[in-house]
Design an enzyme around this catalytic site. Structure first.
Site, PDB file in Angstrom:
ATOM      1  CB  ILE A  66      71.108 -10.041 -44.855  1.00  0.00           C
ATOM      2  CG1 ILE A  66      71.170 -11.549 -44.565  1.00  0.00           C
ATOM      3  CG2 ILE A  66      69.688  -9.610 -45.160  1.00  0.00           C
ATOM      4  CD1 ILE A  66      70.539 -11.936 -43.243  1.00  0.00           C
ATOM      5  CG  ASP A  67      74.603 -13.922 -45.968  1.00  0.00           C
ATOM      6  OD1 ASP A  67      73.961 -13.636 -44.944  1.00  0.00           O
ATOM      7  OD2 ASP A  67      74.413 -14.962 -46.620  1.00  0.00           O
TER       8      ASP A  67
ATOM      9  CD  GLN B 203      70.316 -11.654 -37.985  1.00  0.00           C
ATOM     10  OE1 GLN B 203      71.457 -11.240 -37.890  1.00  0.00           O
ATOM     11  NE2 GLN B 203      70.024 -12.935 -37.908  1.00  0.00           N
TER      12      GLN B 203
HETATM   13  O1  F6P Z   1      72.040 -15.995 -47.332  1.00  0.00           O
HETATM   14  C1  F6P Z   1      71.158 -15.379 -46.481  1.00  0.00           C
HETATM   15  C2  F6P Z   1      70.922 -16.218 -45.267  1.00  0.00           C
HETATM   16  O2  F6P Z   1      69.994 -15.536 -44.459  1.00  0.00           O
HETATM   17  C3  F6P Z   1      72.174 -16.592 -44.467  1.00  0.00           C
HETATM   18  O3  F6P Z   1      72.599 -15.528 -43.660  1.00  0.00           O
HETATM   19  C4  F6P Z   1      71.677 -17.801 -43.713  1.00  0.00           C
HETATM   20  O4  F6P Z   1      72.747 -18.659 -43.413  1.00  0.00           O
HETATM   21  C5  F6P Z   1      70.746 -18.456 -44.692  1.00  0.00           C
HETATM   22  O5  F6P Z   1      70.351 -17.462 -45.590  1.00  0.00           O
HETATM   23  C6  F6P Z   1      69.525 -19.072 -44.074  1.00  0.00           C
HETATM   24  O6  F6P Z   1      68.828 -19.750 -45.066  1.00  0.00           O
HETATM   25  P1  F6P Z   1      67.325 -20.289 -45.004  1.00  0.00           P
HETATM   26  O7  F6P Z   1      66.434 -19.150 -45.356  1.00  0.00           O
HETATM   27  O8  F6P Z   1      67.296 -21.328 -46.050  1.00  0.00           O
HETATM   28  O9  F6P Z   1      67.086 -20.739 -43.623  1.00  0.00           O
END
Ligand code: F6P
Length: 398
Positions: free
Chosen positions: A141-142, A302
């Site tokens: 999603i990034d 998201q």
């Molecule tokens: O890389 C996708 C993402 O959703 C980022 O936008 C966010 O910083 C991170 O993963 C969150 O990670 P986790 O699922 O480990 O909380």
């Protein structure tokens, strides 16, 4: 349709890193084409690279794909584990050789890895260090994977975030409040910028342009004077940083103008629990603009949900192209999309590069021309856009 010739007989497929909408759509596009068109066998590897190390798999058959096109998450499970640094029994161990031996034991010609930047790196490492053939596709999603114009999952996340901001708009206008909404995106501003523009946010703060708090406050105060209303939406990327933080990060000494609560310590020297970026901003902007503020962090909302039609189209095209490349014996590439066409990209051109919003990206000009504040004064944005000043020079202004 007759089965077409294929150099690849048997593949494994895994999903790794944070999940996103569209993973199942890619698995479906890849597996259907691999089985139907090229007569391959497909093995699903469970929970990312950990499943490869622990040899946990399940066969993927045609019947498993029914109804998954629209399903969020991943039917294979995922994890953030890296084969080269895997926590096993309380110790971090290099499990590369085990992962490769298991792939060989399963008689896989190639392991298909769906994931973001970290996954590209891990897959490449399995090839470099272990000689395993891999093929990857860009999931996140990034939207920060290099070598592709877009990552799958991004369009859906923009849609989800924009819809959430639309709702926040309703309540912000009703109460005449400022709402600071934090969106994901890691160290890239694609999601905040895309959703911010799509939902008409008044301020969009992204990591690529360190923000000047006073410039944001001035913008909001001007907006109040002009419209006689206080409501506004400040859309902030989770990775956004202030000018001071950016300057510190580039090695300059903190100038003390903006103390970062995340770095304060209590009387025992423990670092205080980190205040979220959105909370800090809301507190600061409420103070500077004398406007009541509220905070919303969209978080993992998201990452879930039904992929949009445009993501499903991308996912299906990537999956089908991957099967076609595997049949031709093309390995150790990422299948990306460039100018609307799915193409193989050498993994060396992808690994270790974060694709952030370039400072000459059209979305930035779109936002600026519309009157959206991008965290710096308008004159500064114009100078930046025209290349008359660099970001470092702006950050050094504090
Ligand atoms: O890389 C996708 C993402 O959703 C980022 O936008 C966010 O910083 C991170 O993963 C969150 O990670 P986790 O699922 O480990 O909380």
């Amino acid at each position: 349709m007759p089965v077409l010739p294929s150099k690849t007989r048997r593949i494994g497929v895994l999903t790794s890193g944070g999940d996103c909408p569209g993973l199942n759509a890619v698995i479906r596009g890849l597996t259907k084409t691999a089985i139907n068109t090229y007569g391959m066998k497909v093995v699903g590897i469970l929970d990312g690279f950990r499943g490869l190390v622990e040899n946990r798999t399940r066969p993927l058959e045609f019947a498993d794909l029914s109804g998954v096109l629209t399903r969020g998450g991943t039917i294979l499970g995922t994890s953030r584990d890296k084969p080269a640094k895997m926590p096993i029994g309380g110790k971090v161990q290099d499990m590369t050789s085990v992962a490769v031996a298991n792939a060989r034991g399963l008689k896989l010609d190639c392991v298909v890895c769906l994931g973001g930047g970290g996954t590209q790196k891990n897959a490449w490492q399995l090839h470099q260090a272990g000689g395993l053939d891999v093929l990857t596709m860009p999931k996140t999603i990034d939207n920060d994977v290099a070598g592709t114009d877009r990552s799958f999952g991004f369009a859906t996340a923009v849609q989800t975030a924009a819809e959430a901001i639309d709702r926040l708009h309703d309540t912000a206008t009703s109460h005449d409040r400022m709402i600071v909404v934090e969106v994901m995106g890691n160290k890239a501003g694609w999601l905040a910028l895309g959703a911010g523009i799509a939902a008409g946010a008044d301020v969009v703060l992204i990591p690529e342009i360190p923000y000047d708090l006073q410039a944001v406050a001035n913008f909001l105060l001007r907006r109040q004077r002009r419209h006689g209303r206080k409501f506004s939406i400040v859309c902030v990327a989770e990775g956004a940083v202030s000018r001071q933080e950016a300057a510190v990060a580039t090695g300059r000494r903190r100038n003390g103008k903006e103390a970062d609560p995340a770095e304060l310590e209590d009387d025992r020297g423990y670092r205080l629990v980190k205040e979220s970026l959105a909370s800090r901003l809301a507190r600061q902007l409420q103070e500077l603009t004398r406007t009541e503020a509220r905070v919303t962090t969209l978080g993992h909302v998201q990452r879930g949900g039904v992929p949009t039609a445009s993501d499903r189209l991308l996912c299906t095209a990537l999956g089908v192209k991957a099967a076609e490349l595997l049949a031709a014996g093309v390995y150790n590439v990422m299948v990306g999309i460039r100018d609307g066409v799915c193409v193989p990209v050498p993994l060396q051109e992808v690994v270790g590069i974060r694709r952030v919003v370039p400072l000459d990206h059209a979305w930035l000009l779109t936002a600026n021309r519309l009157g959206t504040c991008l965290g710096i004064a308008n004159a500064e944005f114009s100078a930046l856009w025209e290349g008359k000043v660099t970001l470092e020079e702006l950050n050094s202004r504090g």
